[in-house]
Design a protein around this motif. Sequence first.
Motif, PDB file in Angstrom:
ATOM      1  N   PHE A 153      12.370 -18.425  10.980  1.00 21.49           N
ATOM      2  CA  PHE A 153      13.442 -17.986  10.103  1.00 21.49           C
ATOM      3  C   PHE A 153      14.723 -17.673  10.860  1.00 21.49           C
ATOM      4  O   PHE A 153      14.692 -17.206  12.009  1.00 21.49           O
ATOM      5  N   GLY A 154      15.851 -17.898  10.177  1.00 21.19           N
ATOM      6  CA  GLY A 154      17.121 -17.389  10.646  1.00 21.19           C
ATOM      7  C   GLY A 154      17.290 -15.944  10.207  1.00 21.19           C
ATOM      8  O   GLY A 154      16.394 -15.363   9.577  1.00 21.19           O
ATOM      9  N   ASN A 155      18.445 -15.360  10.544  1.00 17.19           N
ATOM     10  CA  ASN A 155      18.695 -13.966  10.188  1.00 17.19           C
ATOM     11  C   ASN A 155      19.282 -13.790   8.786  1.00 17.19           C
ATOM     12  O   ASN A 155      19.535 -12.672   8.358  1.00 17.19           O
ATOM     13  N   GLY A 156      19.505 -14.895   8.111  1.00 21.41           N
ATOM     14  CA  GLY A 156      19.864 -14.809   6.710  1.00 21.41           C
ATOM     15  C   GLY A 156      21.345 -14.639   6.429  1.00 21.41           C
ATOM     16  O   GLY A 156      22.149 -14.315   7.312  1.00 21.41           O
ATOM     17  N   THR A 157      21.679 -14.858   5.178  1.00 20.28           N
ATOM     18  CA  THR A 157      23.008 -14.568   4.636  1.00 20.28           C
ATOM     19  C   THR A 157      22.828 -13.492   3.577  1.00 20.28           C
ATOM     20  O   THR A 157      22.065 -13.676   2.621  1.00 20.28           O
TER      21      THR A 157
ATOM     22  N   PRO B 160      -0.393 -16.222   8.072  1.00 15.96           N
ATOM     23  CA  PRO B 160       0.420 -15.631   9.128  1.00 15.96           C
ATOM     24  C   PRO B 160       0.867 -14.207   8.804  1.00 15.96           C
ATOM     25  O   PRO B 160       0.877 -13.796   7.639  1.00 15.96           O
ATOM     26  N   TRP B 161       1.247 -13.491   9.826  1.00 22.83           N
ATOM     27  CA  TRP B 161       1.899 -12.192   9.695  1.00 22.83           C
ATOM     28  C   TRP B 161       3.291 -12.310  10.313  1.00 22.83           C
ATOM     29  O   TRP B 161       3.447 -12.874  11.402  1.00 22.83           O
ATOM     30  N   TYR B 162       4.264 -11.767   9.583  1.00 20.50           N
ATOM     31  CA  TYR B 162       5.637 -11.769  10.065  1.00 20.50           C
ATOM     32  C   TYR B 162       6.100 -10.328  10.249  1.00 20.50           C
ATOM     33  O   TYR B 162       5.713  -9.426   9.499  1.00 20.50           O
ATOM     34  N   GLN B 163       6.983 -10.143  11.242  1.00 26.40           N
ATOM     35  CA  GLN B 163       7.575  -8.842  11.548  1.00 26.40           C
ATOM     36  C   GLN B 163       9.074  -8.961  11.290  1.00 26.40           C
ATOM     37  O   GLN B 163       9.710  -9.925  11.748  1.00 26.40           O
ATOM     38  N   GLN B 164       9.624  -7.999  10.585  1.00 28.62           N
ATOM     39  CA  GLN B 164      11.054  -8.050  10.276  1.00 28.62           C
ATOM     40  C   GLN B 164      11.719  -6.724  10.615  1.00 28.62           C
ATOM     41  O   GLN B 164      11.323  -5.677  10.094  1.00 28.62           O
ATOM     42  N   PHE B 165      12.748  -6.798  11.460  1.00 33.27           N
ATOM     43  CA  PHE B 165      13.568  -5.634  11.780  1.00 33.27           C
ATOM     44  C   PHE B 165      14.786  -5.637  10.866  1.00 33.27           C
ATOM     45  O   PHE B 165      15.213  -6.699  10.384  1.00 33.27           O
ATOM     46  N   PRO B 166      15.376  -4.463  10.613  1.00 30.43           N
ATOM     47  CA  PRO B 166      16.560  -4.394   9.743  1.00 30.43           C
ATOM     48  C   PRO B 166      17.666  -5.332  10.220  1.00 30.43           C
ATOM     49  O   PRO B 166      17.980  -5.392  11.412  1.00 30.43           O
ATOM     50  N   GLY B 167      18.227  -6.095   9.290  1.00 26.67           N
ATOM     51  CA  GLY B 167      19.320  -6.993   9.616  1.00 26.67           C
ATOM     52  C   GLY B 167      18.890  -8.297  10.265  1.00 26.67           C
ATOM     53  O   GLY B 167      19.740  -9.110  10.639  1.00 26.67           O
ATOM     54  N   LYS B 168      17.592  -8.504  10.384  1.00 27.93           N
ATOM     55  CA  LYS B 168      17.078  -9.720  11.003  1.00 27.93           C
ATOM     56  C   LYS B 168      16.176 -10.475  10.034  1.00 27.93           C
ATOM     57  O   LYS B 168      15.710  -9.929   9.043  1.00 27.93           O
TER      58      LYS B 168
ATOM     59  N   ASP C 216       7.550  -0.848  17.594  1.00 26.58           N
ATOM     60  CA  ASP C 216       6.834  -1.603  16.564  1.00 26.58           C
ATOM     61  C   ASP C 216       7.318  -1.236  15.158  1.00 26.58           C
ATOM     62  O   ASP C 216       6.901  -1.873  14.184  1.00 26.58           O
ATOM     63  N   SER C 217       8.153  -0.208  15.062  1.00 29.21           N
ATOM     64  CA  SER C 217       8.657   0.225  13.764  1.00 29.21           C
ATOM     65  C   SER C 217       9.464  -0.902  13.126  1.00 29.21           C
ATOM     66  O   SER C 217      10.489  -1.339  13.659  1.00 29.21           O
TER      67      SER C 217
ATOM     68  N   PHE D 148       4.495 -14.686   0.260  1.00 32.45           N
ATOM     69  CA  PHE D 148       4.490 -13.453   1.035  1.00 32.45           C
ATOM     70  C   PHE D 148       3.986 -12.279   0.218  1.00 32.45           C
ATOM     71  O   PHE D 148       4.145 -12.229  -1.001  1.00 32.45           O
ATOM     72  N   GLY D 149       3.400 -11.304   0.922  1.00 35.09           N
ATOM     73  CA  GLY D 149       3.138 -10.015   0.327  1.00 35.09           C
ATOM     74  C   GLY D 149       4.437  -9.228   0.212  1.00 35.09           C
ATOM     75  O   GLY D 149       5.489  -9.688   0.646  1.00 35.09           O
ATOM     76  N   GLU D 150       4.336  -8.037  -0.361  1.00 31.84           N
ATOM     77  CA  GLU D 150       5.542  -7.265  -0.614  1.00 31.84           C
ATOM     78  C   GLU D 150       6.006  -6.444   0.580  1.00 31.84           C
ATOM     79  O   GLU D 150       7.066  -5.819   0.531  1.00 31.84           O
ATOM     80  N   GLY D 151       5.233  -6.450   1.646  1.00 31.77           N
ATOM     81  CA  GLY D 151       5.684  -5.815   2.862  1.00 31.77           C
ATOM     82  C   GLY D 151       5.155  -4.403   3.063  1.00 31.77           C
ATOM     83  O   GLY D 151       4.865  -3.685   2.094  1.00 31.77           O
ATOM     84  N   THR D 152       5.020  -4.020   4.318  1.00 30.64           N
ATOM     85  CA  THR D 152       4.632  -2.660   4.708  1.00 30.64           C
ATOM     86  C   THR D 152       5.643  -2.159   5.715  1.00 30.64           C
ATOM     87  O   THR D 152       5.853  -2.799   6.755  1.00 30.64           O
TER      88      THR D 152
END
Lengths: 116, 112
Positions: free
Chosen positions: A107-111, B34-42, B84-85, B102-106
């Motif tokens: 994934f990209g970082n989005g818009t 799969p499992w995905y990790q997402q940080f704020p703004g990314k 890891d937060s 995707f699931g709704e996230g944790t």
Amino acid sequence: DAGVTQSPTHLIKTRGQHVTLRCSPISGHKSVSWYQQVLGQGPQFIFQYYEKEERGRGNFPDRFSARQFPNYSSELNVNALLLGDSALYLCASSFLPGSSYNSPLHFGNGTRLTVT
Amino acid sequence: QQQVKQSPQSLIVQKGGISIINCAYENTAFDYFPWYQQFPGKGPALLIAIRPDVSEKKEGRFTISFNKSAKQFSLHIMDSQPGDSATYFCAEGGASGSRLTFGEGTQLTVNP
């Protein structure tokens, strides 16, 4: 190596307007997918393209359209914007069509689109 | 509609503890989890993935456990760190390149 790049990073539009979002895949990736992520939810599939052909479409209205260019970059277009279209729009690329164990989505970082 | 049920919605763990996130799926035709990790703004970043012919996969501090008969899979983060937060998403996908659901996230918070 450059990852998936998206532009613009942020966008503010008014209801009824049109928006075009752009995506460049990872070099060598021929498949591009678009996802919508509403705040607090998981990404929802919108479109998948492979070799410039649409391979899948999610449950989104016809106001949403996309295309893939010969260089594998892609555009997502949304017409007649509604307040509910406010979301993070994610582009993802993969080597093979869609996503699989041997060809995962990157994934990209989005818009970030805000509709007022 | 969400076809992957993810729990809990949020999780607070102390540094060094074990974080466990669970997902349940419905469609047995899917063969990629799969499992995905997402940080704020990314955007989401692939963390680890498993196929249903394997019951467990470990990569560093991250382990996926897969229970095919129960149609459940879970992510275990050992020795959780403040770095890891993030928000973690499970997903399901099919063979030959389909979309991911995707699931709704944790939202995981690891306190120092």
